[in-house]
Scaffold this motif. Structure first.
Motif, mmCIF file in Angstrom:
data_model
loop_
_atom_site.group_PDB
_atom_site.id
_atom_site.type_symbol
_atom_site.label_atom_id
_atom_site.label_comp_id
_atom_site.label_asym_id
_atom_site.label_seq_id
_atom_site.Cartn_x
_atom_site.Cartn_y
_atom_site.Cartn_z
ATOM 1 N N GLY A 116 -0.575 3.946 6.196
ATOM 2 C CA GLY A 116 0.218 5.444 5.591
ATOM 3 C C GLY A 116 0.862 5.948 6.718
ATOM 4 O O GLY A 116 -0.658 5.742 7.891
ATOM 5 N N THR A 141 2.626 -0.035 -0.761
ATOM 6 C CA THR A 141 2.416 1.274 -1.964
ATOM 7 C C THR A 141 1.945 0.889 -3.162
ATOM 8 O O THR A 141 2.843 -0.154 -3.532
ATOM 9 C CB THR A 141 3.291 2.490 -1.680
ATOM 10 O OG1 THR A 141 3.336 2.926 -0.330
ATOM 11 C CG2 THR A 141 3.538 2.916 -2.669
ATOM 12 N N ASN A 161 9.066 5.776 3.086
ATOM 13 C CA ASN A 161 9.804 4.016 2.695
ATOM 14 C C ASN A 161 11.088 4.798 3.050
ATOM 15 O O ASN A 161 11.506 4.758 3.331
ATOM 16 C CB ASN A 161 10.022 4.946 1.080
ATOM 17 C CG ASN A 161 10.448 3.387 0.210
ATOM 18 O OD1 ASN A 161 9.404 2.500 0.496
ATOM 19 N ND2 ASN A 161 11.192 2.940 -0.686
ATOM 20 N N ASN A 163 7.956 2.423 5.015
ATOM 21 C CA ASN A 163 6.572 3.278 5.615
ATOM 22 C C ASN A 163 5.960 2.415 7.501
ATOM 23 O O ASN A 163 6.383 1.129 7.178
ATOM 24 C CB ASN A 163 4.773 2.214 4.725
ATOM 25 C CG ASN A 163 3.945 2.752 5.244
ATOM 26 O OD1 ASN A 163 3.448 3.715 4.838
ATOM 27 N ND2 ASN A 163 3.260 2.206 5.570
#
Length: 370
Positions: A116, A141, A161, A163
């Motif tokens: 992330g 994810t 989102n 990512n």
């Protein structure tokens, strides 16, 4: 004389932060270089935003509107939102920090997915919270992994989102399932820095959730498709209580007058946004196809919905070697060993010339390795 042994000491959780390392901007030796490391808009900034910015040159002696009133109203009008529930800051990074600061602290946990955005760990540690990394699913994810990581100490969940740095996208149904599975006292923060690059059918529904749910915040930025990275303008939307809490800890006067004016103009420049989106879609696919043709050299690409591609190296050419070789060839890309991606290289979609050039340089490096 001050006794060093008794001098003030930073908090342990602050010293545990690994500072954010931005993409390099130069080769360090004065050479002209193509920067494909920071996901900036290769088309630059729209004419309307540039004109609005320039028009404020005579107002440098005055503080900007600390409430960013006109900007919040413009954002609200553009997206059908309540201006009172729009939060803003120095890039969406600051809004992410504000969310962590308002809802987490010592003894709490903040969850984000492996691979992330690097700021999530910094935002968690900055307030003394414990970062919790949920496993990914093929660099994307994994909702089930996030939900399995939730404990009574969880206070914030960050999801980007698309990512960054993988470019992967989580569909609307999965975002809804994640939200439904979280305890009511956990704040879900959906980071949509690259949302404007999505097609209309890719709406993840997060903004609609933020409009109705008491535990969802969405963040956006003007740094990417709008081409205003130098001005560092971000914003978010969420419950009224959350926005009020974040305003309490937000730095005053954090968006310049010229920046606010440029952002308002950028919101109205649909033609520039459409041109930028179309350019990105065309050359992202072209670059992905070129990388796909290097599969016999152990190079693959993660499917992306953003304005960059993450390349994975499993052959005789390593990601580090590719990074250094492309630098020598005149292209700065992003090697990310600090994010457990020592085998990956992120490349921003550039202009046609830049994109063709970096693909050719990578092919030359791969073929030289056999």
């Amino acid at each position: 004389m001050t006794d060093a042994a008794n001098a003030p000491r930073p908090k342990d959780w602050i010293m545990a932060i690994a500072p954010y390392v931005p993409g390099r901007s130069s080769a360090g030796d004065g050479r002209r270089i193509v920067k494909l490391s920071s996901n900036e808009n290769p088309l630059g900034t729209g004419g309307a935003a540039r004109a609005a910015f320039a028009a404020h040159a005579d107002g440098l002696s005055r503080y900007p509107d600390a409430g960013a009133t006109l900007l919040r109203e413009a954002i609200a009008a553009k997206y059908g939102l309540d201006p009172a529930r729009v939060i803003y800051g120095t890039g969406s990074d600051e809004v992410l920090h504000l969310a962590a600061g308002a809802y987490a602290g010592p003894g709490d946990e903040v969850i984000y997915v492996r691979y992330g955005f690097a700021v999530y760990e910094i935002a968690a540690r900055r307030v003394g919270a414990e970062p919790v990394i949920a496993p990914d699913r093929d660099y994307a994810t994994d909702v089930d992994a996030i939900l399995a990581a939730v404990t009574p100490r969880t206070r914030v969940v960050f999801v980007a989102n698309p990512n960054n740095p993988t470019g992967t996208f989580t569909a609307r149904a999965e975002i809804a399932r994640l939200h439904a599975g979280l305890p009511a006292d956990v704040m879900l923060v959906v980071d949509q820095a690259y949302a404007e690059y999505l097609d209309a059918e890719d709406d993840d529904g997060a903004m609609a959730l933020a409009a109705t749910a008491p535990n969802v915040i969405v963040t956006r930025t003007f740094s990417k498709i709008h081409g205003l990275a130098a001005e560092r303008i971000g914003w978010g939307y969420g419950p009224a209580e959350a926005v009020q809490a974040m305003h309490r800890i937000r730095a005053p006067f954090d968006i310049t007058s010229a920046g606010q004016a440029a952002a308002i103009a950028a919101l109205g420049d649909d033609a520039f946004v459409a041109e930028s989106r179309a350019h990105n879609a065309r050359w992202r696919q072209w670059l992905a196809d070129e990388i796909g043709a290097l599969g016999n050299h152990g190079i693959s690409v993660v499917p992306s919905k953003a304005n960059f591609l993450l390349l994975l190296f499993a052959g005789t050419l390593s990601a580090e070697q590719a990074y250094k070789g492309l630098m020598d060839a005149g292209y700065i890309t992003r090697w990310l060993p600090g994010q457990q991606l020592g085998h990956g290289l992120r490349i921003t979609v550039g202009t046609e010339e830049e994109t063709r050039g970096v693909a050719a340089a990578l092919r030359t490096l791969a073929e030289a390795r056999g």
